[in-house]
Design a protein around this motif. Structure first.
Motif, PDB file in Angstrom:
ATOM      1  N   PRO A  83       5.023   2.646  -0.298  1.00 15.13           N
ATOM      2  CA  PRO A  83       4.120   2.737   0.845  1.00 15.13           C
ATOM      3  C   PRO A  83       2.881   3.533   0.432  1.00 15.13           C
ATOM      4  O   PRO A  83       2.966   4.420  -0.405  1.00 15.13           O
ATOM      5  CB  PRO A  83       4.930   3.515   1.891  1.00 15.13           C
ATOM      6  CG  PRO A  83       6.345   3.355   1.478  1.00 15.13           C
ATOM      7  CD  PRO A  83       6.325   3.232  -0.022  1.00 15.13           C
ATOM      8  N   HIS A  84       1.757   3.195   1.010  1.00 12.95           N
ATOM      9  CA  HIS A  84       0.499   3.817   0.619  1.00 12.95           C
ATOM     10  C   HIS A  84       0.116   4.924   1.589  1.00 12.95           C
ATOM     11  O   HIS A  84       0.215   4.761   2.799  1.00 12.95           O
ATOM     12  CB  HIS A  84      -0.605   2.755   0.562  1.00 12.95           C
ATOM     13  CG  HIS A  84      -0.368   1.739  -0.498  1.00 12.95           C
ATOM     14  ND1 HIS A  84       0.689   0.867  -0.480  1.00 12.95           N
ATOM     15  CD2 HIS A  84      -1.032   1.477  -1.635  1.00 12.95           C
ATOM     16  CE1 HIS A  84       0.654   0.096  -1.548  1.00 12.95           C
ATOM     17  NE2 HIS A  84      -0.381   0.444  -2.264  1.00 12.95           N
ATOM     18  N   ASN A  95       0.267  -1.270   2.925  1.00 14.96           N
ATOM     19  CA  ASN A  95       1.236  -1.528   1.866  1.00 14.96           C
ATOM     20  C   ASN A  95       1.307  -3.043   1.657  1.00 14.96           C
ATOM     21  O   ASN A  95       1.612  -3.781   2.583  1.00 14.96           O
ATOM     22  CB  ASN A  95       2.605  -0.997   2.283  1.00 14.96           C
ATOM     23  CG  ASN A  95       3.642  -1.140   1.200  1.00 14.96           C
ATOM     24  OD1 ASN A  95       3.428  -1.810   0.199  1.00 14.96           O
ATOM     25  ND2 ASN A  95       4.773  -0.505   1.394  1.00 14.96           N
ATOM     26  N   ARG A  97       3.467  -4.771   0.172  1.00 15.18           N
ATOM     27  CA  ARG A  97       4.854  -5.250   0.212  1.00 15.18           C
ATOM     28  C   ARG A  97       5.093  -6.369  -0.804  1.00 15.18           C
ATOM     29  O   ARG A  97       5.485  -7.485  -0.445  1.00 15.18           O
ATOM     30  CB  ARG A  97       5.233  -5.705   1.609  1.00 15.18           C
ATOM     31  CG  ARG A  97       5.100  -4.624   2.640  1.00 15.18           C
ATOM     32  CD  ARG A  97       5.569  -5.098   4.015  1.00 15.18           C
ATOM     33  NE  ARG A  97       5.124  -4.247   5.071  1.00 15.18           N
ATOM     34  CZ  ARG A  97       5.687  -3.106   5.422  1.00 15.18           C
ATOM     35  NH1 ARG A  97       6.717  -2.663   4.778  1.00 15.18           N
ATOM     36  NH2 ARG A  97       5.199  -2.387   6.406  1.00 15.18           N
TER      37      ARG A  97
END
Length: 118
Positions: A83-84, A95, A97
């Motif tokens: 996650p960012h 994110n 993903r």
């Protein structure tokens, strides 16, 4: 004579293996480029000539990210796989993903960009 043939065969197999590895790297880089354009290109300039990003001003261009000191394959893998957090004062990067194989493709694409920039 047999020893020479063995050396020749070993050399040929080595060249064929290297060619196959190079071809695989090129395939991964091409997939990474395509993925980066579709996923990252909405905010980043992935390459010159792409459709302009919708983010104004755009996020850092891939060329500038590759050129930054401290570019490290493992850091990029960790970044793309997690996650960012907040980036900058007012922005948050979503994110992406990405699946593991997609992370691999983008990392190979970044490595190819870095090699071309030298």
């Amino acid at each position: 004579m047999i020893q020479r043939l063995s050396l020749l065969l070993a050399s040929l197999l080595s060249v064929a293996g290297a060619a196959a590895a190079q071809e695989r790297t090129e395939e991964l880089a091409a997939s990474g480029r395509k993925l980066a354009l579709s996923v990252c290109g909405n905010c980043h300039v992935v390459e010159k000539g792409q459709k302009p990003p919708i983010l104004k001003p755009p996020a850092p261009a891939f060329a500038s990210l590759v050129a930054r000191g401290g570019f490290d394959e493992q850091k990029l893998r960790n970044f793309l796989s997690s996650p960012h957090a907040n980036y900058g004062r007012w922005r948050k990067m979503p994110n992406p993903r990405l699946a593991d194989f997609e992370v691999d493709e983008i990392v190979v694409y970044f490595n190819e960009m870095k090699a071309r920039a030298r």
